[in-house]
Design a protein around this motif. Structure first.
Motif, PDB file in Angstrom:
ATOM      1  N   ALA A 260      -0.501  -7.828   5.303  1.00 50.79           N
ATOM      2  CA  ALA A 260      -1.134  -6.823   6.154  1.00 50.79           C
ATOM      3  C   ALA A 260      -1.088  -7.249   7.620  1.00 50.79           C
ATOM      4  N   SER A 261      -1.308  -8.536   7.881  1.00 48.74           N
ATOM      5  CA  SER A 261      -1.199  -9.039   9.256  1.00 48.74           C
ATOM      6  C   SER A 261       0.222  -8.905   9.778  1.00 48.74           C
ATOM      7  N   TYR A 262       1.187  -9.125   8.898  1.00 53.06           N
ATOM      8  CA  TYR A 262       2.598  -8.979   9.278  1.00 53.06           C
ATOM      9  C   TYR A 262       2.914  -7.531   9.665  1.00 53.06           C
ATOM     10  N   LEU A 263       2.375  -6.576   8.901  1.00 55.87           N
ATOM     11  CA  LEU A 263       2.599  -5.171   9.239  1.00 55.87           C
ATOM     12  C   LEU A 263       1.974  -4.819  10.583  1.00 55.87           C
ATOM     13  N   PHE A 264       0.759  -5.315  10.823  1.00 54.41           N
ATOM     14  CA  PHE A 264       0.128  -5.065  12.117  1.00 54.41           C
ATOM     15  C   PHE A 264       0.933  -5.697  13.242  1.00 54.41           C
ATOM     16  N   PHE A 265       1.427  -6.903  13.013  1.00 55.60           N
ATOM     17  CA  PHE A 265       2.246  -7.594  14.003  1.00 55.60           C
ATOM     18  C   PHE A 265       3.538  -6.832  14.276  1.00 55.60           C
ATOM     19  N   GLN A 266       4.126  -6.271  13.230  1.00 50.79           N
ATOM     20  CA  GLN A 266       5.407  -5.571  13.369  1.00 50.79           C
ATOM     21  C   GLN A 266       5.251  -4.202  14.013  1.00 50.79           C
ATOM     22  N   LEU A 267       4.210  -3.452  13.624  1.00 51.11           N
ATOM     23  CA  LEU A 267       4.084  -2.067  14.058  1.00 51.11           C
ATOM     24  C   LEU A 267       3.271  -1.902  15.331  1.00 51.11           C
ATOM     25  N   LYS A 268       2.255  -2.738  15.542  1.00 49.07           N
ATOM     26  CA  LYS A 268       1.333  -2.533  16.648  1.00 49.07           C
ATOM     27  C   LYS A 268       1.377  -3.637  17.695  1.00 49.07           C
ATOM     28  N   SER A 269       1.291  -4.876  17.255  1.00 53.06           N
ATOM     29  CA  SER A 269       1.108  -5.977  18.200  1.00 53.06           C
ATOM     30  C   SER A 269       2.351  -6.230  19.048  1.00 53.06           C
ATOM     31  N   GLN A 270       3.466  -6.540  18.385  1.00 55.66           N
ATOM     32  CA  GLN A 270       4.706  -6.856  19.098  1.00 55.66           C
ATOM     33  C   GLN A 270       5.883  -6.108  18.482  1.00 55.66           C
ATOM     34  N   PRO A 271       5.923  -4.793  18.636  1.00 54.01           N
ATOM     35  CA  PRO A 271       7.045  -4.033  18.063  1.00 54.01           C
ATOM     36  C   PRO A 271       8.371  -4.323  18.748  1.00 54.01           C
ATOM     37  N   ASN A 272       8.325  -4.826  19.990  1.00 56.13           N
ATOM     38  CA  ASN A 272       9.573  -5.122  20.691  1.00 56.13           C
ATOM     39  C   ASN A 272      10.357  -6.252  20.040  1.00 56.13           C
ATOM     40  N   LEU A 273       9.651  -7.096  19.278  1.00 56.71           N
ATOM     41  CA  LEU A 273      10.343  -8.189  18.607  1.00 56.71           C
ATOM     42  C   LEU A 273      11.342  -7.663  17.592  1.00 56.71           C
ATOM     43  N   TYR A 274      11.075  -6.463  17.044  1.00 50.70           N
ATOM     44  CA  TYR A 274      11.920  -5.908  15.996  1.00 50.70           C
ATOM     45  C   TYR A 274      12.867  -4.838  16.515  1.00 50.70           C
ATOM     46  N   SER A 275      12.978  -4.708  17.822  1.00 47.94           N
ATOM     47  CA  SER A 275      13.922  -3.743  18.380  1.00 47.94           C
ATOM     48  C   SER A 275      15.332  -4.275  18.228  1.00 47.94           C
TER      49      SER A 275
END
Length: 453
Positions: A260-275
């Protein structure tokens, strides 16, 4: 009488004004389009017949639009059925699903029921991936990737729930382990191999940071699976048979929190990391022109519900036939669970990953293959432990030493392949060969105990 004359004069003037306005409108239309009205040969006759022409023109357009709307309403469901159930070549395997059900009740031969159920579920898994991709057009890339991974694993989750309900814990463990190995080695290997051959003139690159985050989560999942197995086989439990189960349930809750923390990190916290990494603007425009949704949003949602229901029905017959198929086909249950079931369940990921790799979209390929493995390891497996806890089934994270060691080595191999942020066909070939070694190992592997089966 004079009032009547005045009214008639006003009517004539209004008709003249109306004809002049319609004539000017037609002149503008003639200037914008070089088309000629078939029954008018001169400007004068065009003005005389303008009112009749406009009324007939408006009436014909209204009739056409009305008939088009009703035709669209009639053909939209048929078009949707054609796209989902007929258009793709893999849909030739759809009749094997009902055939497996008939064989289950008519003959009772588990080998044939299992084989035809596998063939029937394969196109359903691929169509689930297609419907998810169509829905991703309306949800965005990041949420679409998450939906793709989730519904891509729907087949494995449904099979696991049926097996868990029947107390076949080893089948659940081995099928989920096989899904992780299949995604990491076979799906990613085939994608790297085909993408490298197709784009052999240039180096294919992907977002290394996102890949390393997924690799770290996979290593954390290996740690969660390893400690219960080590605790069991070293006989160092405080309460034999209970400490291992309690540790598994506690670790599962921790892994769910981490995911769940990973999803928050991916979608909300730092989405630019996954661009995705920077690409040429022309290439992006070309791809955006090519990618056009074939289904509407509600059509995609409806087909997801229908396909998931049909997969759940076939999964019941598939799980019931596993043990009988193992005896009739002379194959170990471990090989069926780790190799055959995941290949069918990962049909959607397999097709999507290869397609995106050929299009040089390796970030999406990594998200489909490694993201699906991460979701199974950090969400599906702990979720099954929690559901088994609720059902009263002793589902734990002790995957036995052989399976845990296999997963640990596979995660290390994939992590080393991803650390450079580039891919080629040779890396893909090595991953495929590693998967063949794993398949051969499980073909000669027999569980040390059959208590849970």
């Amino acid at each position: 009488m004079s009032d009547v004359v005045l009214i008639a004069i006003e009517v004539v003037e209004e008709c003249g004004r109306f004809n002049r306005e319609m004539g000017s409108i037609e002149e503008k239309i003639d200037l914008e389009s070089d088309e000629e009205i078939p029954f008018s040969t001169s400007q004068g006759t065009r003005k005389v017949h303008s009112f009749d022409f406009e009324t007939s023109h408006i009436g014909s357009h209204a009739a056409l639009s009305t008939s088009w709307i009703f035709k669209k309403m009639r053909t939209a469901p048929l078009r949707s059925v054609y796209i989902v159930l007929i258009k793709a070549k893999i849909n030739m395997l759809l009749p094997f699903g009902p055939l497996a059900i008939f064989l289950h009740y008519l003959t009772g031969k588990h080998g044939w029921v299992f084989f035809f159920s596998l063939l029937g579920i394969t196109p359903l898994a691929e169509r689930l991936g297609f419907a998810t991709e169509q829905l991703a057009f309306y949800t965005g890339a990041t949420v679409g990737g998450l939906l793709n991974a989730t519904f891509g694993n729907a087949t494995e989750m449904i099979i696991s729930m049926y097996a868990l309900k029947h107390g076949m814990i080893r089948v659940v463990q081995q099928s989920l382990l096989g899904s992780i190995l299949s995604n990491m080695l076979l799906v990613l290997g085939c994608a790297f191999f085909t993408g490298g051959i197709k784009n052999h003139t240039k180096v294919q690159e992907f977002n290394k940071a996102a890949a390393l985050v997924n690799s770290g989560l996979l290593l954390m999942a290996v740690m969660g699976l390893m400690f219960p197995a080590v605790l069991h086989f070293t006989h160092t439990e405080v309460h034999f048979g209970k400490s291992e189960l309690a540790l598994s349930r506690f670790s599962s809750c921790i892994m769910l929190v981490a995911y769940a923390s990973y999803l928050f990190f991916q979608l909300k916290s730092q989405p630019n990391l996954y661009s995705p990494i920077d690409e040429d603007t022309e290439k992006i425009e070309e791809d955006s022109d090519e990618d056009i949704p074939e289904l509407t949003q509600w059509e995609a949602i409806s087909w997801l519900a229908i396909l998931t229901l049909w997969v759940s029905v076939l999964s019941g017959y598939l799980v019931d036939a596993i043990e009988g198929a193992s005896e009739s086909l002379n194959m170990p249950v471990a090989f069926i669970s780790v190799i055959l079931l995941p290949i069918v369940g990962n049909a959607a990921e397999h097709a999507s990953a290869i397609m995106f790799a050929i299009k040089n979209k390796l970030d999406i390929t990594i998200g489909v293959a490694i993201g699906s493995s991460t979701q199974i390891a950090m969400f599906v497996i702990p979720f099954c432990v929690v559901v088994g806890w609720i059902m009263g089934q002793p589902m734990d994270l002790n995957f036995q030493l052989f399976e845990t060691a296999t997963l640990f080595i596979a995660v290390l191999v994939v992590a080393f392949m991803l650390q450079e942020g580039t891919s080629n066909y040779f890396k893909g070939l090595m991953l495929i060969l590693c998967y063949l070694i794993v398949a051969a190992s499980f073909f000669v592997h027999v569980d040390p105990t059959k208590d849970n089966d």
